[in-house]
Design a protein around this motif. Structure first.
Motif: not given
Length: 235
Positions: A61, A66, A69, A144, A214, A218
């Motif tokens: 990550h 990140v 997400g 992401l 993020a 996602a």
């Protein structure tokens, strides 16, 4: 968990030391001419190399946005989120400290912005708060989508770090003039502690905007794009 956190610490250290270091140290020698493109490539290379080196341990990550997400996308355990964030921020702080010691070894070195992020007077192009927030949200969301898509179950294995590294390079090529590019709250935190500007007072934006981006990225992936390429858990 110890090994995962160690991998996140080292990976984030490498990202900040290599990416920010390319700006802080090379800036002292303009004749080297690496410019925006060189710094952008350095950030992409740090993520790609560490994703191959330790991604198999922690998921690679190196970025609180990140991690968030991936949790929103169902790829990462929520209970591990805070420990990952702590390891990532610590890696950034230690990297920034190491860079400071090295950079100040040059006579007459001026700390200045120290590769920190900012808006308004602290933006390389003096972009507004709104412009800085919007570009950080959009680019983190896109990042992401690339991460989730390139690590999807039906995508050929082994190529994700290349796609992710190139995506981060592209992100920097777009946004260095606007915010000096964050899309990573940990990356922003370490250097802001050392910068001799108002970077620390603007750090909040480089947590809020990437984290919001993020979540958006996602959700876009999970509900609009995943389809038959829905990924397996890598948490």
């Amino acid at each position: 968990m110890q090994y995962k956190l160690s991998a996140e610490f080292f990976g984030t250290f490498w990202l900040v030391f290599g990416g920010c270091g390319s700006a802080v140290l090379a800036a002292a020698f303009p004749a080297l001419g690496i410019g925006f493109a060189g710094v952008a490539l350095a950030f992409g290379l740090t993520v790609m190399t560490m994703a191959y080196a330790v991604g198999g341990i922690s998921g690679g990550h190196f970025n609180p946005a990140v991690s968030l997400g991936l949790a929103v996308a169902g790829r990462f355990d929520w209970r591990d989120l805070l420990p990952y964030w702590i390891a990532q921020v610590l890696g950034s702080v230690v990297a920034a400290g190491a860079l400071y010691v090295i950079a100040t070894g040059q006579p007459g070195f001026s700390v200045g912005g120290f590769a920190s992020n900012g808006f308004g007077d602290l933006s390389p192009g003096h972009y507004s708060l709104l412009a800085a927030a919007l570009i950080e949200v959009i680019l983190t969301a896109g990042f992401l989508v690339v991460i989730l898509g390139s690590t999807a179950r039906l995508v050929p294995a082994g190529f994700a770090p290349i796609a992710i590294g190139l995506a981060l390079t592209l992100i920097h090529l777009i946004s260095i003039p606007v915010t000096n590019t964050s899309v990573n709250p940990a990356r922003s935190s370490g250097v802001a502690l050392i910068a001799q500007t108002g970077a620390l007072s603007q750090l909040w934006l480089f947590w809020v905007a990437p984290l919001a981006g993020a979540v958006i990225g996602a959700l876009i992936w999970r509900y609009l794009l995943a389809g038959s390429t829905e990924s397996t858990s890598n948490g």
